[in-house]
Design a protein around this motif. Structure first.
Motif, PDB file in Angstrom:
ATOM      1  N   GLU A   1       0.828  -1.212   0.000  1.00 21.83           N
ATOM      2  CA  GLU A   1       0.000   0.000   0.000  1.00 21.83           C
ATOM      3  C   GLU A   1       0.862   1.261   0.000  1.00 21.83           C
ATOM      4  O   GLU A   1       0.351   2.374   0.124  1.00 21.83           O
ATOM      5  CB  GLU A   1      -0.915   0.001   1.229  1.00 21.83           C
ATOM      6  N   LEU A   2       2.190   1.078  -0.098  1.00 20.03           N
ATOM      7  CA  LEU A   2       3.195   2.148  -0.106  1.00 20.03           C
ATOM      8  C   LEU A   2       3.197   2.933   1.201  1.00 20.03           C
ATOM      9  O   LEU A   2       3.430   4.153   1.219  1.00 20.03           O
ATOM     10  CB  LEU A   2       2.998   3.077  -1.314  1.00 20.03           C
ATOM     11  N   LYS A   3       2.963   2.240   2.300  1.00 22.04           N
ATOM     12  CA  LYS A   3       3.095   2.802   3.631  1.00 22.04           C
ATOM     13  C   LYS A   3       4.488   2.467   4.171  1.00 22.04           C
ATOM     14  O   LYS A   3       5.024   1.375   3.929  1.00 22.04           O
ATOM     15  CB  LYS A   3       2.035   2.242   4.575  1.00 22.04           C
ATOM     16  N   PHE A   4       5.062   3.401   4.926  1.00 25.88           N
ATOM     17  CA  PHE A   4       6.420   3.241   5.452  1.00 25.88           C
ATOM     18  C   PHE A   4       6.367   2.745   6.899  1.00 25.88           C
ATOM     19  O   PHE A   4       5.654   3.305   7.730  1.00 25.88           O
ATOM     20  CB  PHE A   4       7.186   4.569   5.366  1.00 25.88           C
TER      21      PHE A   4
ATOM     22  N   MET B   1       9.967 -10.050  12.320  1.00 25.94           N
ATOM     23  CA  MET B   1       9.904  -9.385  11.023  1.00 25.94           C
ATOM     24  C   MET B   1       9.163 -10.256  10.018  1.00 25.94           C
ATOM     25  O   MET B   1       8.369  -9.747   9.218  1.00 25.94           O
ATOM     26  CB  MET B   1      11.304  -9.040  10.500  1.00 25.94           C
ATOM     27  N   LYS B   2       9.401 -11.554  10.058  1.00 26.84           N
ATOM     28  CA  LYS B   2       8.701 -12.467   9.165  1.00 26.84           C
ATOM     29  C   LYS B   2       7.187 -12.324   9.318  1.00 26.84           C
ATOM     30  O   LYS B   2       6.456 -12.220   8.326  1.00 26.84           O
ATOM     31  CB  LYS B   2       9.129 -13.903   9.463  1.00 26.84           C
ATOM     32  N   GLU B   3       6.726 -12.296  10.558  1.00 24.25           N
ATOM     33  CA  GLU B   3       5.285 -12.148  10.812  1.00 24.25           C
ATOM     34  C   GLU B   3       4.742 -10.854  10.223  1.00 24.25           C
ATOM     35  O   GLU B   3       3.654 -10.821   9.635  1.00 24.25           O
ATOM     36  CB  GLU B   3       5.012 -12.188  12.310  1.00 24.25           C
ATOM     37  N   LEU B   4       5.511  -9.770  10.372  1.00 20.69           N
ATOM     38  CA  LEU B   4       5.065  -8.471   9.859  1.00 20.69           C
ATOM     39  C   LEU B   4       5.018  -8.459   8.335  1.00 20.69           C
ATOM     40  O   LEU B   4       4.088  -7.927   7.730  1.00 20.69           O
ATOM     41  CB  LEU B   4       5.985  -7.358  10.366  1.00 20.69           C
ATOM     42  N   LEU B   5       6.031  -9.036   7.701  1.00 21.15           N
ATOM     43  CA  LEU B   5       6.063  -9.060   6.244  1.00 21.15           C
ATOM     44  C   LEU B   5       4.894  -9.881   5.689  1.00 21.15           C
ATOM     45  O   LEU B   5       4.289  -9.509   4.678  1.00 21.15           O
ATOM     46  CB  LEU B   5       7.394  -9.614   5.753  1.00 21.15           C
TER      47      LEU B   5
ATOM     48  N   PHE C   1       1.596  -7.827   6.270  1.00 22.90           N
ATOM     49  CA  PHE C   1       1.401  -6.678   5.380  1.00 22.90           C
ATOM     50  C   PHE C   1       1.511  -7.052   3.898  1.00 22.90           C
ATOM     51  O   PHE C   1       1.700  -6.188   3.044  1.00 22.90           O
ATOM     52  CB  PHE C   1       2.374  -5.554   5.748  1.00 22.90           C
ATOM     53  N   GLY C   2       1.403  -8.328   3.594  1.00 25.83           N
ATOM     54  CA  GLY C   2       1.177  -8.742   2.219  1.00 25.83           C
ATOM     55  C   GLY C   2       2.380  -8.856   1.315  1.00 25.83           C
ATOM     56  O   GLY C   2       2.272  -8.660   0.104  1.00 25.83           O
ATOM     57  N   PHE C   3       3.546  -9.239   1.869  1.00 22.75           N
ATOM     58  CA  PHE C   3       4.748  -9.346   1.037  1.00 22.75           C
ATOM     59  C   PHE C   3       4.865 -10.681   0.314  1.00 22.75           C
ATOM     60  O   PHE C   3       5.568 -10.770  -0.691  1.00 22.75           O
ATOM     61  CB  PHE C   3       6.005  -9.120   1.900  1.00 22.75           C
TER      62      PHE C   3
ATOM     63  N   SER D   1       8.258 -16.352   1.181  1.00 28.08           N
ATOM     64  CA  SER D   1       8.253 -16.771  -0.228  1.00 28.08           C
ATOM     65  C   SER D   1       7.684 -15.632  -1.066  1.00 28.08           C
ATOM     66  O   SER D   1       6.584 -15.148  -0.797  1.00 28.08           O
ATOM     67  CB  SER D   1       7.380 -18.021  -0.401  1.00 28.08           C
ATOM     68  N   VAL D   2       8.458 -15.186  -2.044  1.00 27.65           N
ATOM     69  CA  VAL D   2       8.028 -14.059  -2.865  1.00 27.65           C
ATOM     70  C   VAL D   2       8.058 -14.455  -4.338  1.00 27.65           C
ATOM     71  O   VAL D   2       8.657 -15.472  -4.717  1.00 27.65           O
ATOM     72  CB  VAL D   2       8.920 -12.815  -2.636  1.00 27.65           C
ATOM     73  N   LYS D   3       7.432 -13.630  -5.149  1.00 25.13           N
ATOM     74  CA  LYS D   3       7.461 -13.846  -6.595  1.00 25.13           C
ATOM     75  C   LYS D   3       8.863 -13.596  -7.128  1.00 25.13           C
ATOM     76  O   LYS D   3       9.413 -14.368  -7.918  1.00 25.13           O
ATOM     77  CB  LYS D   3       6.451 -12.920  -7.263  1.00 25.13           C
ATOM     78  N   GLU D   4       9.472 -12.484  -6.664  1.00 23.56           N
ATOM     79  CA  GLU D   4      10.814 -12.127  -7.129  1.00 23.56           C
ATOM     80  C   GLU D   4      11.417 -11.106  -6.174  1.00 23.56           C
ATOM     81  O   GLU D   4      10.717 -10.256  -5.630  1.00 23.56           O
ATOM     82  CB  GLU D   4      10.744 -11.522  -8.537  1.00 23.56           C
ATOM     83  N   PHE D   5      12.733 -11.220  -5.968  1.00 24.52           N
ATOM     84  CA  PHE D   5      13.472 -10.196  -5.247  1.00 24.52           C
ATOM     85  C   PHE D   5      14.200  -9.320  -6.269  1.00 24.52           C
ATOM     86  O   PHE D   5      14.838  -9.835  -7.189  1.00 24.52           O
ATOM     87  CB  PHE D   5      14.493 -10.809  -4.285  1.00 24.52           C
ATOM     88  N   VAL D   6      14.110  -8.001  -6.105  1.00 25.33           N
ATOM     89  CA  VAL D   6      14.750  -7.049  -7.022  1.00 25.33           C
ATOM     90  C   VAL D   6      15.726  -6.198  -6.223  1.00 25.33           C
ATOM     91  O   VAL D   6      15.349  -5.538  -5.245  1.00 25.33           O
ATOM     92  CB  VAL D   6      13.699  -6.153  -7.706  1.00 25.33           C
ATOM     93  N   SER D   7      16.983  -6.178  -6.627  1.00 27.19           N
ATOM     94  CA  SER D   7      17.991  -5.392  -5.907  1.00 27.19           C
ATOM     95  C   SER D   7      17.775  -3.892  -6.110  1.00 27.19           C
ATOM     96  O   SER D   7      17.603  -3.419  -7.232  1.00 27.19           O
ATOM     97  CB  SER D   7      19.399  -5.760  -6.378  1.00 27.19           C
ATOM     98  N   LEU D   8      17.782  -3.161  -4.994  1.00 25.38           N
ATOM     99  CA  LEU D   8      17.705  -1.695  -5.013  1.00 25.38           C
ATOM    100  C   LEU D   8      18.987  -1.108  -4.412  1.00 25.38           C
ATOM    101  O   LEU D   8      18.976  -0.007  -3.874  1.00 25.38           O
ATOM    102  CB  LEU D   8      16.500  -1.221  -4.179  1.00 25.38           C
ATOM    103  N   LYS D   9      20.078  -1.839  -4.542  1.00 23.78           N
ATOM    104  CA  LYS D   9      21.291  -1.542  -3.781  1.00 23.78           C
ATOM    105  C   LYS D   9      21.754  -0.093  -3.873  1.00 23.78           C
ATOM    106  O   LYS D   9      22.132   0.501  -2.883  1.00 23.78           O
ATOM    107  CB  LYS D   9      22.418  -2.485  -4.203  1.00 23.78           C
ATOM    108  N   TRP D  10      21.728   0.488  -5.069  1.00 26.24           N
ATOM    109  CA  TRP D  10      22.277   1.843  -5.216  1.00 26.24           C
ATOM    110  C   TRP D  10      21.190   2.904  -5.388  1.00 26.24           C
ATOM    111  O   TRP D  10      21.505   4.079  -5.564  1.00 26.24           O
ATOM    112  CB  TRP D  10      23.217   1.899  -6.424  1.00 26.24           C
ATOM    113  N   VAL D  11      19.935   2.523  -5.319  1.00 29.49           N
ATOM    114  CA  VAL D  11      18.844   3.436  -5.667  1.00 29.49           C
ATOM    115  C   VAL D  11      18.792   4.657  -4.749  1.00 29.49           C
ATOM    116  O   VAL D  11      18.738   5.802  -5.216  1.00 29.49           O
ATOM    117  CB  VAL D  11      17.491   2.690  -5.648  1.00 29.49           C
ATOM    118  N   ILE D  12      18.804   4.442  -3.437  1.00 35.25           N
ATOM    119  CA  ILE D  12      18.672   5.581  -2.519  1.00 35.25           C
ATOM    120  C   ILE D  12      19.947   6.411  -2.517  1.00 35.25           C
ATOM    121  O   ILE D  12      19.900   7.646  -2.423  1.00 35.25           O
ATOM    122  CB  ILE D  12      18.296   5.101  -1.107  1.00 35.25           C
TER     123      ILE D  12
END
Length: 392
Positions: A59-62, A99-103, A106-108, A136-147
């Motif tokens: 939901e794009l909540k932080f 953290m696993k429970e939270l992810l 919140f629908g990860f 278990s996810v569909k795909e992990f995408v690296s955001l290593k240098w984005v921020i």
């Protein structure tokens, strides 16, 4: 001036980050970098063996995830939608299980998840599972240098904080030079200058000042006499002698933002040999400053400096690149390296510090903090650069 980044700017950063997530087709993200969490939320913490992270849900909540001892701290300073904590003490259940429970909550699961690192990392003995072992996810995408790339171009507020850092670095260095005398020890001089500058800083800026790092300081960090020929020497509490070459550093953090001021100085007198290498260094810095323009590549600045070194026959006396970006970290990308083809753009803040190192004589390095403008550069540090002004 405002001595902090306003809440509205954090919200703008978060919105931009969410747009990047959408562009990368990520449903959410998990971030562990201390610096990047601070950049996006304003929450500054010390990483220990207790994992701390941030996640952005579908939901794009932080959200912030942290030990219970940090909960009130995060609610006070973190600009996020929700703070979650785990009962780290006392307890035997691993924090990443929470953290696993939270992810999952919140629908990860079964989503495309961006990440800067797959797990929390700390040099303080932390051991724990990575997030790819938790859900278990569909795909992990690296955001290593984005921020980090979001941090390349500084906002007007960030530039003002860096300028404030430069002012107090200038005072600290002025006091360092004032107290530098033959017969005194390194720690004696640097402690006195740093404390005096810090006291003036906190009295002037008042209760609104938050360093989120170091207060005002001025140091030699061991670069004294022949030891100054080691670019990254360490403090040995040497006693200064007449004729010593000194390489200094001075700055102050203001709401996490720093600057870099370095100078080559001499104790009481300077020899012809020292003066020769000083002038080489001074000219190399001039070459670098003249090469920095919006629209050119970082590598082109290094090329210009390397060309100067080759023409003067001193390439073998050089040890490191010409400089780098600076902001929340002392060294940030991009770098003035031959292999760095990032484009220089207005709003970037860089250090300019080509150095020359001569065994038995010393090191020769000035460093200045410079803002790239629409038509050139603005020197943010302003301590004298000429040799006459730098004889103590």
């Amino acid at each position: 001036m405002l001595l902090a980044i306003p809440k509205s700017e954090y919200k703008e950063r978060q919105q931009k980050f969410c747009e990047i997530l959408t562009d990368k087709k990520c449903d959410g993200a998990v971030i562990f970098s201390v610096t990047d969490i601070f950049y996006l939320t304003g929450f500054h913490f010390h990483p220990t063996e207790r994992p701390i992270g941030m996640f952005i849900d579908p939901e794009l909540k932080f959200h912030l995830f942290l030990p219970a001892l940090e909960h009130e701290h995060a609610e006070e300073y973190g600009i996020v939608d929700q703070v979650h904590s785990y009962p780290e003490y006392p307890g035997i259940r691993h924090p990443m299980e929470y953290m696993k429970e939270l992810l999952i909550q919140f629908g990860f699961e079964n989503k495309t998840v961006g990440y800067d690192s797959l797990g929390y990392g700390s040099p303080m003995g932390y051991r724990g599972q990575s997030i790819d072992q938790l859900i278990s996810v569909k795909e992990f995408v690296s955001l290593k240098w984005v921020i980090e790339e979001m941090r390349y171009i500084k906002s007007a507020n960030e530039i003002e904080l860096i300028k404030e850092s430069c002012r107090w670095g200038n005072l600290a260095h002025r006091l360092l030079q004032k107290y530098t005398k033959a017969g005194l020890s390194e720690i004696e001089i640097t402690s006195k200058a740093s404390m005096e500058a810090t006291m003036a800083m906190i009295e002037t800026l008042g209760a609104e000042y938050k360093p989120h790092g170091k207060t005002a300081y001025a140091i030699f960090r061991g670069q004294i006499g022949p030891e100054s020929a080691f670019p990254h020497a360490v403090t040995q509490n040497l006693v200064l002698k007449k004729g010593d070459t000194l390489v200094t550093g001075a700055a102050a953090d203001v709401y996490g933002y720093g600057s870099e001021l370095e100078r080559t100085m001499f104790v009481e007198e300077v020899s012809k040999e020292q003066e020769k290498y000083f002038q080489y260094m001074h000219e190399a810095q001039d070459v670098a400053l003249a090469a920095i323009k919006p629209g050119v590549l970082y590598s082109s600045v290094e090329e210009a400096v390397q060309k100067y070194f080759k023409e003067t026959g001193i390439t073998e006396l050089t040890s490191h690149h010409t400089g780098h970006n600076i902001g929340l970290l002392g060294h940030e990308a991009p770098f003035f390296d031959l292999g760095d083809d990032n484009e220089i753009k207005p709003g970037m803040v860089v250090t300019v510090e080509p150095g020359i190192y001569v065994r038995g004589i010393g090191g020769f390095r000035h460093s200045d903090t410079v803002l790239v403008t629409n038509d050139g550069i603005e020197m943010l540090t302003y301590y004298p650069r000429d040799i006459k002004s730098l004889i103590c």
